[in-house]
Scaffold this motif. Structure first.
Motif, short mmCIF file in Angstrom:
data_model
loop_
_atom_site.label_atom_id
_atom_site.label_comp_id
_atom_site.label_asym_id
_atom_site.label_seq_id
_atom_site.Cartn_x
_atom_site.Cartn_y
_atom_site.Cartn_z
N PHE A 1 0.71 -1.41 0.23
CA PHE A 1 0.48 0.10 0.21
C PHE A 1 0.99 1.72 0.09
N ILE A 2 2.39 1.36 1.01
CA ILE A 2 2.93 2.37 0.69
C ILE A 2 3.32 2.40 -0.84
N TYR A 3 4.34 1.51 -1.40
CA TYR A 3 4.47 1.49 -2.75
C TYR A 3 3.76 2.37 -3.69
N LYS A 4 2.19 1.94 -3.31
CA LYS A 4 0.89 1.91 -4.19
C LYS A 4 0.91 3.71 -4.14
N ILE B 1 2.84 6.15 -3.34
CA ILE B 1 4.15 6.90 -3.48
C ILE B 1 4.45 6.69 -5.50
N GLY B 2 3.94 5.56 -5.85
CA GLY B 2 3.35 4.76 -7.19
C GLY B 2 5.34 4.26 -7.71
N ILE B 3 5.86 3.11 -6.69
CA ILE B 3 6.37 2.55 -6.35
C ILE B 3 5.73 1.12 -7.10
N PRO B 4 6.16 0.97 -8.08
CA PRO B 4 5.64 -0.67 -8.68
C PRO B 4 6.91 -2.06 -7.17
N TYR B 5 5.76 -2.67 -7.03
CA TYR B 5 6.31 -3.31 -6.05
C TYR B 5 6.54 -5.47 -6.25
#
Length: 153
Positions: free
Chosen positions: A144-147, A149-153
């Motif tokens: 959720f944090i990555y989503k 801030i727009g970082i693909p996981y």
């Protein structure tokens, strides 16, 4: 669909209620910390090193699992695991209460809230189906944090 996506989706199925989600955002990290503190408290037979003990070995194993799921999730959770070592060291040096006692208190309180959250949700915790979901919970929060801030996981 990637394995990590399947696991996060399956975990998310029993975490849709807003109150349960808030509870998880607070208490999953506290459970993670409490387990790290409990592991820290286990006497290490190869000397008294704050930087190399059972928690160091546990971090290596947990990091391996997260690397298998998603290198980006591992990268996000690894600093949190290192922070757990510093918290353990701080507690160990700063209080007369044993670290395991603090950890046990955090652990019990956190699990009570987790089960309350699932009672509100109306669904059983995912780990009752598969113990692997105990490690998926922190990954679920990290994704959720990555989503956000727009970082693909």
């Amino acid at each position: 669909m990637r394995r990590v996506d399947r696991l996060l989706e399956e975990y998310g199925e029993s975490h849709r209620n807003r109150t349960n989600k808030v509870i998880h955002w607070i208490f999953v990290p506290l459970i993670f910390l409490s387990i790290a503190l409990l592991i820290w408290s286990i006497p290490f037979p190869f000397g008294d090193h704050w930087w190399f003990n059972w928690i160091s070995l546990a971090i290596a194993l947990v990091t391996s699992y997260y690397l298998f799921l998603s290198p980006m999730i591992a990268l996000g959770i690894f600093p949190i695991m290192i922070l757990c070592i510093y918290v353990a060291r701080f507690l160990d040096r700063s209080f007369d209460i044993p670290v395991w006692g603090i950890a046990l208190l955090i652990f019990i309180i956190s699990w009570v809230f987790q089960f309350v959250g699932h009672k509100i949700e109306g669904k059983k915790p995912s780990f009752l189906k598969d113990l692997q979901f105990l490690l998926v919970g922190p990954a679920w929060l990290m994704h959720f944090i990555y989503k956000r801030i727009g970082i693909p996981y």
